[in-house]
Design an enzyme around this catalytic site. Sequence first.
Site, PDB file in Angstrom:
ATOM      1  N   LYS A  96       8.891  -3.465   4.432  1.00 45.97           N
ATOM      2  CA  LYS A  96       7.976  -3.811   3.342  1.00 45.97           C
ATOM      3  C   LYS A  96       8.657  -3.706   1.982  1.00 45.97           C
ATOM      4  O   LYS A  96       8.107  -3.142   1.026  1.00 45.97           O
ATOM      5  CB  LYS A  96       6.720  -2.943   3.405  1.00 45.97           C
ATOM      6  CG  LYS A  96       5.933  -3.121   4.701  1.00 45.97           C
ATOM      7  CD  LYS A  96       4.688  -2.261   4.728  1.00 45.97           C
ATOM      8  CE  LYS A  96       3.872  -2.483   5.999  1.00 45.97           C
ATOM      9  NZ  LYS A  96       4.580  -1.998   7.216  1.00 45.97           N
ATOM     10  N   ARG A  97       9.839  -4.273   1.879  1.00 46.62           N
ATOM     11  CA  ARG A  97      10.591  -4.201   0.633  1.00 46.62           C
ATOM     12  C   ARG A  97      10.086  -5.226  -0.375  1.00 46.62           C
ATOM     13  O   ARG A  97       9.589  -6.293  -0.018  1.00 46.62           O
ATOM     14  CB  ARG A  97      12.079  -4.436   0.898  1.00 46.62           C
ATOM     15  CG  ARG A  97      12.763  -3.317   1.687  1.00 46.62           C
ATOM     16  CD  ARG A  97      12.681  -1.991   0.935  1.00 46.62           C
ATOM     17  NE  ARG A  97      13.532  -0.978   1.523  1.00 46.62           N
ATOM     18  CZ  ARG A  97      13.114   0.069   2.229  1.00 46.62           C
ATOM     19  NH1 ARG A  97      11.833   0.209   2.462  1.00 46.62           N
ATOM     20  NH2 ARG A  97      13.954   0.955   2.698  1.00 46.62           N
TER      21      ARG A  97
END
Length: 272
Positions: A96-97
């Site tokens: 979830k960057r």
Amino acid sequence: MTPDPTPFAQRLTERSLSLATRLCLGLDPRPDPYSGGRQELRRHTLEVLDACAPYVVCVKPQVAFYEALGVWGMQVLEEVCAAARSLNLPIIVDAKRGDIGSTAAAYAQAWLGGNHAGDALTVNPFLGFETLTPFVDTARANGGAVFVLVKTSNPGQADLQSGGVSEQVAAEVARLGAEEGEGLGRVGAVIGATHPQELAHWRAAMPQAPLLLPGLGAQGARAADLVAAFLPGGTGAVVSASRGIQYAAGLDVSAAREAARGFRDELNAALA
């Protein structure tokens, strides 16, 4: 890592059809169950991967659990990715960057091109749509994909994802997918399997996007409720289960294998 020239969505589709599975194996190693310490955690995680591989279309390690173990945990993550590649199992890195400019480019290079990289990466769009560009560009250059958070599985998602916000993100996912022409593209979406009543809406909004549906098992989603996310022929989406497989009965690897087989069969029965 040498890029695979086969588009990620094509790899998913081919494996899904050849093995008759739409199940994604989540691997989230938690230290508490392992009285034998680090090496037991490492061994068990790799054994679950090997045992469940015939029943899953891809594997999704959640980076947080490896980061929590420090440098050693990142080494385990690299081993998990290497083992998955040896099994010809596509890897979705659940990190979830999301960030701006050169930082986003560095994240993209790390998670889509480095030693512990996957074939695909979950990304967070809530810093603005321009921050997706480095991730999408790197995915395309490395034969990979990104899965953009659109409607997540947690109850608190409504704080930021309601009021048309998720619809705006979905529209951007659809636009990026349309740039690649017909068929499933490299830009997918994360839609929580805990929102079954909305799946037809999101599939219609993003017709070319591979969908990642987390929440099967421990979070309460049911295979029978997820049919609307799939394209004709039962392709175009994968459904993730983590705790319900890896720790189906403590550290019993055979129980993990049977749980994976059970989830696979439930999804197939729903799509039949």
